[in-house]
Motif scaffolding. Structure first.
Motif, short mmCIF file in Angstrom:
data_model
loop_
_atom_site.label_atom_id
_atom_site.label_comp_id
_atom_site.label_asym_id
_atom_site.label_seq_id
_atom_site.Cartn_x
_atom_site.Cartn_y
_atom_site.Cartn_z
N GLU A 139 16.81 -23.51 18.40
CA GLU A 139 18.22 -23.14 18.53
C GLU A 139 18.87 -23.77 19.74
O GLU A 139 20.09 -23.88 19.81
CB GLU A 139 18.35 -21.60 18.60
N ASP A 174 18.05 -7.73 10.99
CA ASP A 174 17.64 -9.02 11.55
C ASP A 174 17.03 -8.75 12.92
O ASP A 174 16.73 -7.60 13.25
CB ASP A 174 18.82 -10.00 11.60
N LYS A 226 17.32 -17.47 5.36
CA LYS A 226 17.53 -18.08 4.04
C LYS A 226 16.93 -17.25 2.91
O LYS A 226 17.61 -16.95 1.92
CB LYS A 226 16.92 -19.48 4.03
N LEU A 229 26.35 -10.58 5.58
CA LEU A 229 25.99 -11.91 6.07
C LEU A 229 27.18 -12.62 6.69
O LEU A 229 27.04 -13.35 7.67
CB LEU A 229 25.39 -12.73 4.93
N GLN A 230 28.38 -12.41 6.12
CA GLN A 230 29.58 -13.02 6.70
C GLN A 230 29.89 -12.42 8.06
O GLN A 230 30.24 -13.13 9.02
CB GLN A 230 30.78 -12.83 5.76
N LYS A 272 27.73 -11.10 10.07
CA LYS A 272 26.72 -11.63 10.99
C LYS A 272 27.12 -13.03 11.48
O LYS A 272 27.03 -13.33 12.68
CB LYS A 272 25.35 -11.67 10.30
N ALA A 273 27.56 -13.87 10.54
CA ALA A 273 27.96 -15.23 10.90
C ALA A 273 29.16 -15.23 11.84
O ALA A 273 29.27 -16.08 12.74
CB ALA A 273 28.28 -16.02 9.64
N ASP A 274 30.05 -14.27 11.65
CA ASP A 274 31.26 -14.17 12.48
C ASP A 274 30.99 -13.49 13.82
O ASP A 274 31.87 -13.46 14.69
CB ASP A 274 32.35 -13.38 11.74
#
Length: 408
Positions: free
Chosen positions: A111, A239, A218, A256-257, A259-261
């Motif tokens: 990362e 997570d 994934k 999931l969105q 989390k991404a944001d």
């Protein structure tokens, strides 16, 4: 013998107890064929050199060229790579694929890499192991923290030392390099496909089942999406940061969105997922998520392993005594390696195949193996891991015997 590998191989003892004819193949599988360890060097964007230890384990090649993913992980080590190569050996036997088992890794915190540094790392790995990575000898693929872009870079690295066969030595590539659409999400999608097809054998009514999912990477994300699309109720997801839970059901895409944001509102710590009352818990995050230390806290009656070795061998007896059924990793995470096989086959045959034909071949292979394992599970009184190991060992044993390996 290293600890992780010793624990993994030790699970074979129950299979030999059930079928003593397997004692020779168990001995043959007790150690890897070869573990190659090399040092990689990359140039960071600031001009500094960084060194990273890398491995390639070719565990066993009885069935054909070895096959296995490459992961980037700060915790990677030779013992873990050997355990994963061992599991891939059993998985390819269970799925009747013409591969032996392999695994690769680089010990690095991926990362923290820029795109340029990451490309260089994957390219350097391909170059460093180009002497073994060939379509007829050893085939790489994506794994934890690696992507199709990394596979493209790996091909470039192999190509520095090899000829045009480099593309055949790597699967999970971008589509414009010979990758296939099916490979994306195949592991998580395959896990739910198998669960759905075996639901009756597992005494599960998925329409009424409450499912918890550990892991939003994934595989975990695709499993959760597939389950929700089929009408299952996802009541918890976790997570490495924490867990979200809703007894009325979560929308995986929304979770999931968020989390991404960076706006996900966690309701509990990450370890709490183990104790969530559920019909099914999907372990799609880390190895050894369930151990003897927390096996008594597990509150689901069916455990589905997507992460390799998600249930530690130290927890096996505890779960059996609690009548908790475990769906073993070598079956339930096999969607990815079957998709990789189909990609490799395209290169071998030099013939394009439609996405629809690939989908049919993929589902047929998974379904055939799932039903074969269900029949063996009856012999094992519902112990699905024992059944999987018996099935795989019998396949490998017959090949070794045919090759005269056990002849005195």
């Amino acid at each position: 013998m290293p600890e992780l590998l010793e624990q993994a191989v030790g699970r074979l003892d129950r299979a030999v107890d059930a079928d003593p004819d397997l004692k020779d193949i168990r001995k043959l599988l007790s150690l890897p064929h070869e573990v190659i360890e090399r040092e990689l060097t990359i140039r960071r964007d600031d001009g500094q050199r960084q060194y990273a230890r890398a491995w390639r384990c070719r565990y066993n090649n009885l069935k054909g060229p070895t096959k296995g993913g490459v992961r980037f992980a700060a915790s990677a080590n030779s013992d873990e790579v050997s355990r994963l190569g061992f599991l891939m050996t059993l998985k390819c036997a269970l799925l009747d694929l013409p591969f032996g088992g392999a695994k690769g890794a680089v010990r690095i915190e991926a990362e923290g890499l820029t795109d340029k540094e990451r490309y260089q790392l994957a390219e350097t790995y391909g170059e460093a192991f180009s002497d073994v990575l060939r379509p007829d000898n050893d085939i790489a693929a994506p794994d934890t923290a690696t992507t199709s872009d990394d596979m493209e870079a790996m091909v470039a690295g192999i190509r520095h030392k090899a000829n045009g066969m480099a593309r055949g030595a790597v699967t999970g590539k971008p589509e414009d390099m010979g990758g296939i659409p099916l490979r994306k999400g195949a592991t998580g999608k395959g896990a739910f496909f198998i669960l759905d097809k075996l639901a009756a054998d597992l005494d599960l009514d998925l329409a009424k089942s409450r499912i918890a999912v550990q892991g939003m990477g994934k595989a975990g994300a695709e499993f959760a999406r597939s389950a929700a699309q089929a009408g299952c109720k996802i009541i918890a997801m976790s997570d490495s940061t924490g867990m979200v839970r809703n007894e009325d059901g979560l929308n995986p895409d929304d979770v999931l969105q968020a989390k991404a944001d960076g706006t996900l509102d966690y309701t509990d710590d990450t370890e709490a997922i183990i104790g969530v009352p559920a019909d099914v818990i999907c372990l799609a995050a880390i190895s050894d998520a369930v151990t003897e230390g927390n096996a008594t806290e597990l509150n689901a009656r069916f455990v589905l392993e997507i992460a390799n070795a998600a249930v530690s061998s130290s927890a096996d007896e505890i779960l059996r005594n609690r009548d908790v059924t475990v769906g073993p990793d070598i079956l339930f995470n096999s969607g990815g390696v079957v998709a990789s096989y189909l990609e490799w086959l395209v290169f071998q045959k030099g013939r394009k195949v439609s996405p629809e034909e690939h989908e049919a071949q993929w589902s047929d292979r998974l379904l055939t193996s799932a039903h074969a394992l269900a029949a063996t599970a009856e012999e094992c009184e519902g112990d699905w891991r024992l059944a999987a190991y018996l099935y795989s060992l019998r396949d490998l044993n017959s090949i070794a015997a045919a090759q005269g390996i056990f002849d005195s």
